[in-house]
Enzyme design. Structure first.
Site, PDB file in Angstrom:
ATOM      1  N   THR A 185      -8.571 -10.169  10.533  1.00  0.00           N
ATOM      2  CA  THR A 185      -7.816 -10.213   9.892  1.00  0.00           C
ATOM      3  C   THR A 185      -6.595 -10.448  10.139  1.00  0.00           C
ATOM      4  O   THR A 185      -6.279  -9.984  11.261  1.00  0.00           O
ATOM      5  CB  THR A 185      -8.231  -9.523   8.670  1.00  0.00           C
ATOM      6  OG1 THR A 185      -7.556  -8.629   9.326  1.00  0.00           O
ATOM      7  CG2 THR A 185      -9.347  -9.557   8.502  1.00  0.00           C
ATOM      8  N   GLU A 331     -13.263 -11.884   5.758  1.00  0.00           N
ATOM      9  CA  GLU A 331     -14.335 -11.269   5.880  1.00  0.00           C
ATOM     10  C   GLU A 331     -15.177 -11.730   4.421  1.00  0.00           C
ATOM     11  O   GLU A 331     -16.487 -11.254   4.693  1.00  0.00           O
ATOM     12  CB  GLU A 331     -14.273  -9.758   5.154  1.00  0.00           C
ATOM     13  CG  GLU A 331     -13.137  -8.892   5.901  1.00  0.00           C
ATOM     14  CD  GLU A 331     -11.565  -9.009   5.460  1.00  0.00           C
ATOM     15  OE1 GLU A 331     -10.876  -9.932   5.254  1.00  0.00           O
ATOM     16  OE2 GLU A 331     -10.380  -8.517   5.679  1.00  0.00           O
ATOM     17  N   LYS A 436       5.234  -2.034  -9.793  1.00  0.00           N
ATOM     18  CA  LYS A 436       4.626  -0.472 -10.651  1.00  0.00           C
ATOM     19  C   LYS A 436       6.720  -0.642 -11.843  1.00  0.00           C
ATOM     20  O   LYS A 436       7.198   0.911 -10.198  1.00  0.00           O
ATOM     21  CB  LYS A 436       4.196   0.889 -10.117  1.00  0.00           C
ATOM     22  CG  LYS A 436       2.850   0.159  -9.493  1.00  0.00           C
ATOM     23  CD  LYS A 436       1.637   1.054  -8.762  1.00  0.00           C
ATOM     24  CE  LYS A 436       1.073   0.621  -8.309  1.00  0.00           C
ATOM     25  NZ  LYS A 436       0.787  -0.171  -6.784  1.00  0.00           N
ATOM     26  N   TRP A 441       3.151  -1.952 -15.256  1.00  0.00           N
ATOM     27  CA  TRP A 441       2.784  -2.710 -14.313  1.00  0.00           C
ATOM     28  C   TRP A 441       3.150  -4.634 -14.449  1.00  0.00           C
ATOM     29  O   TRP A 441       3.410  -5.058 -15.305  1.00  0.00           O
ATOM     30  CB  TRP A 441       1.244  -3.282 -13.646  1.00  0.00           C
ATOM     31  CG  TRP A 441       0.370  -1.970 -13.578  1.00  0.00           C
ATOM     32  CD1 TRP A 441       1.458  -0.950 -12.898  1.00  0.00           C
ATOM     33  CD2 TRP A 441      -0.883  -2.144 -12.323  1.00  0.00           C
ATOM     34  NE1 TRP A 441       0.053  -0.205 -12.370  1.00  0.00           N
ATOM     35  CE2 TRP A 441      -1.025  -0.686 -12.150  1.00  0.00           C
ATOM     36  CE3 TRP A 441      -1.897  -2.801 -12.293  1.00  0.00           C
ATOM     37  CZ2 TRP A 441      -2.153  -0.323 -11.649  1.00  0.00           C
ATOM     38  CZ3 TRP A 441      -2.531  -2.774 -10.830  1.00  0.00           C
ATOM     39  CH2 TRP A 441      -2.663  -0.941 -11.055  1.00  0.00           C
TER      40      TRP A 441
HETATM   41  P1  AMP Z   1      -6.904 -13.223   4.704  1.00  0.00           P
HETATM   42  O1  AMP Z   1      -8.288 -12.711   5.571  1.00  0.00           O
HETATM   43  O2  AMP Z   1      -5.680 -13.912   6.397  1.00  0.00           O
HETATM   44  O3  AMP Z   1      -7.875 -14.919   4.403  1.00  0.00           O
HETATM   45  O4  AMP Z   1      -6.294 -13.323   3.348  1.00  0.00           O
HETATM   46  C1  AMP Z   1      -7.109 -13.160   2.090  1.00  0.00           C
HETATM   47  C2  AMP Z   1      -6.412 -12.722   1.226  1.00  0.00           C
HETATM   48  O5  AMP Z   1      -5.991 -13.891   0.640  1.00  0.00           O
HETATM   49  C3  AMP Z   1      -6.979 -12.704  -0.285  1.00  0.00           C
HETATM   50  O6  AMP Z   1      -7.362 -11.312   0.235  1.00  0.00           O
HETATM   51  C4  AMP Z   1      -6.236 -12.637  -1.128  1.00  0.00           C
HETATM   52  O7  AMP Z   1      -5.255 -11.936  -0.666  1.00  0.00           O
HETATM   53  C5  AMP Z   1      -5.420 -14.170  -0.524  1.00  0.00           C
HETATM   54  N1  AMP Z   1      -6.530 -15.107  -1.712  1.00  0.00           N
HETATM   55  C6  AMP Z   1      -6.720 -15.787  -0.957  1.00  0.00           C
HETATM   56  N2  AMP Z   1      -7.197 -16.706  -1.984  1.00  0.00           N
HETATM   57  C7  AMP Z   1      -6.262 -16.630  -2.363  1.00  0.00           C
HETATM   58  C8  AMP Z   1      -6.121 -17.772  -4.084  1.00  0.00           C
HETATM   59  N3  AMP Z   1      -6.009 -18.186  -4.328  1.00  0.00           N
HETATM   60  N4  AMP Z   1      -4.995 -16.630  -5.048  1.00  0.00           N
HETATM   61  C9  AMP Z   1      -4.115 -15.992  -4.115  1.00  0.00           C
HETATM   62  N5  AMP Z   1      -4.217 -15.062  -3.322  1.00  0.00           N
HETATM   63  C10 AMP Z   1      -4.804 -15.503  -2.605  1.00  0.00           C
END
Ligand code: AMP
Length: 548
Positions: A185, A331, A436, A441
């Site tokens: 990640t 994940e 916040k 929020w």
């Molecule tokens: P990653 O593991 O780097 O792909 O990051 C995952 C995170 O990206 C998710 O938990 C979200 O917070 C964010 N994310 C992915 N797709 C979206 C989306 N369409 N809108 C908002 N946040 C997103």
């Protein structure tokens, strides 16, 4: 009673063999800046077998890790196919991680071999002495090998390594639950965490995203995954292409809007996938280059961070491109939801579905957990943290027993939002990015989306910053489009009918670019730090108390 069905494991070698046979004439086309490099899936299949033999020759056996340090190109696809199929584990290194993080993940995964693109040799070479488990470096393309040698490592040329190797491989019959690939990640604080995909999870994920209600790839498509193969497996597109026969257009290192526009026109790209910033850049390019022709493009998948609704609208109205919003995480393999609206709705009624994060994929279960730990109703209103589970959702991290991310068999996504009864999910924020303010929020995503709807705004990011009176208040950092002009007061006025009045930021900074993470998302950690260190030129207006 047990079924009478055959117990055939779901293996990635089957995906590769199927693609190479059933769709042997489909192509992977790599953009080179000049003449594109083409290979059919049948040829790729033969080279994949050769590579597997070559890696065996280097001593890769059982579940040893083979890393890649590569762009999206044919060579990367071959490694993607060969390594899991032979029973080893593919580890895609994110070339944009900080050097210390790259060293950490290579050592944590105990990578034995790394395959590197010739254009990335300069970036990898200085790190190799600290990547203590790597024994072999394989270079894809012409490069000076001497900078990679030392420390007991052997350096090989990819083409020479596979030359003369057999063109078929007796792929092992593995346990479908065994590890196929791993990805760390990004963007979190502390060390990156490893997610280990199984053959089964990748197989099921790939099948599902091929569905017409999801990415809907088919043999008539030329699909351009701009999202890197090191960012959550290019959202599953490479294996999905092999299963569905879609041709692949690989951008290699040419990710600038000008190149993407040329790729789309020259190779008649029909589908693509990328984070919003790529599409924002392409849109700005198209605005100033009316001769660019993107008429072949039908569907593009946008995810990784919230897609501004204005972007969806602009592509649709000006270029007839259907922008499909999707959500996922490293994940979750990564696709968790895709925002195709229910059938039969008018454009107006479909709109709220299209700007949501999408409908959960079949196989992904979701629930929303409120601050008191209770499950919230699926009414599209009640807000809490989304938790998911399913056959392609991680249940743990690799050699890291962080319990904070897991809740009784569910993955805590860290995303806050609501779920409808027909399983559409809307994110209001990352849990850690919610602002916040005085006990209420504020959604940073809502403010960003609203601001990016202003015709003069190229990008806008909103973070919470400490405020004596309200605890936290929003700070908006804004990039203005070239040749345009806008003032803070005009932007505040623009927001006034789009969000509640008390949510309108009083702190503003105009910047030349919003800092991005290694996978192209707004890097809010950096913005908060810049603000705390006085690195931003902040313009202030009276706060909500003063303005009523
Ligand atoms: P990653 O593991 O780097 O792909 O990051 C995952 C995170 O990206 C998710 O938990 C979200 O917070 C964010 N994310 C992915 N797709 C979206 C989306 N369409 N809108 C908002 N946040 C997103």
């Amino acid at each position: 009673m047990l079924s009478t069905m055959m117990d055939v494991p779901l293996l990635l070698s089957r995906v590769v063999e199927y693609g190479a046979s059933a769709y042997g004439t489909s192509e992977v086309i790599t953009w080179t800046g000049g003449e594109p490099r083409r290979a059919t899936y049948a040829e790729v299949g033969r080279r994949v077998a050769g590579l597997a033999h070559a890696l065996r020759g280097l001593g890769i056996d059982a579940d040893q890790r083979v890393a890649t340090f590569m762009w999206n190109n044919q060579g990367h696809l071959e490694v993607y196919c060969a390594v899991p199929s032979m029973g080893a584990v593919l580890h895609t290194l994110n070339i944009r991680l900080f050097p210390d993080q790259l060293v950490y993940v290579a050592n944590h995964a105990e990578d034995q071999v790394v395959v590197v693109d010739h254009t990335l040799v300069g970036l990898l070479a200085p790190l190799l002495d600290r990547m203590t488990t790597i024994r072999h470096v394989v270079v894809n393309g012409p490069a000076d090998h001497s900078v990679l040698a030392g420390g007991g490592r052997t350096v090989h040329d990819y083409a020479e390594l596979i030359a003369g190797m057999p063109e078929a491989f007796d792929w092992p019959v593995l346990d479908e639950r065994s590890a196929a690939a791993m990805c760390y990640t990004s963007g979190t604080t502390g060390n990156p965490k490893g997610v280990v995909y199984s053959h089964r999870s990748n197989y099921l994920h790939s099948l599902t995203i091929c569905m017409s209600g999801q990415l809907g790839l088919g043999p008539a498509d030329r699909t351009l995954p701009v999202v890197p193969m090191f960012h959550a497996n290019a959202w599953g597109v490479p294996y999905a292409a092999l299963l569905s026969g879609s041709n692949l257009v690989m951008p290699d290192r040419f990710l600038q809007a000008e190149h993407l526009a040329r790729m789309i026109a020259t190779l008649q790209v029909t589908r693509s996938a990328a984070v919003p910033t790529i599409w924002t850049d392409l849109l700005a390019y198209l605005d100033t280059h009316p001769e660019a022709d993107v008429s072949s493009l039908k569907d593009v998948l946008v995810g990784g961070s919230a897609c501004p609704p204005s972007l969806i609208k602009a592509f649709e109205e000006r270029f007839g491109v259907n922008v499909i919003h999707g959500w996922g995480m490293t994940e979750t393999s990564p696709v968790g939801s895709v925002a195709r609206p229910p059938a039969g709705l008018s454009a107006e009624d479909a709109w709220p579905y299209r700007v949501s994060q999408g409908r959960l994929l079949p196989g992904v279960e979701g629930r929303v957990i409120g601050p008191d730990g209770s499950e919230q109703p699926r009414d599209g209103q009640a807000v809490g943290e989304l938790e998911v589970r399913g056959p392609w959702v991680a249940g743990a991290y690799y050699q890291d027993d962080d319990p904070a991310k897991f809740d009784d068999g569910w993955l805590r996504t860290g995303d806050v939002g609501s779920l409808t009864s027909d399983l559409y999910f809307t994110i209001t924020d990352r849990a850690k990015d919610v602002i916040k303010s005085g006990g209420e929020w504020i959604s940073s995503v809502d403010l960003e989306n609203a601001l990016m709807g202003h015709p003069a705004v190229l990008e806008a990011s909103v973070v919470g910053v400490p405020d004596e009176r309200w605890g936290e208040r929003p700070l908006a950092t804004v990039v203005i489009k070239e040749g345009r002009d806008v003032t803070v007061d005009q932007l505040r006025e623009f927001l006034s009918d789009k969000v509640a009045r008390w949510q309108v930021p009083e702190r503003w900074a105009f910047v030349s670019t919003v800092p991005k993470t290694s996978v192209g998302k707004f890097d809010k950690k950096v913005i908060r730090r810049q603000y705390a260190e006085g690195g931003l030129d902040v313009i202030t207006r009276p706060g909500p108390g003063a303005s009523g």
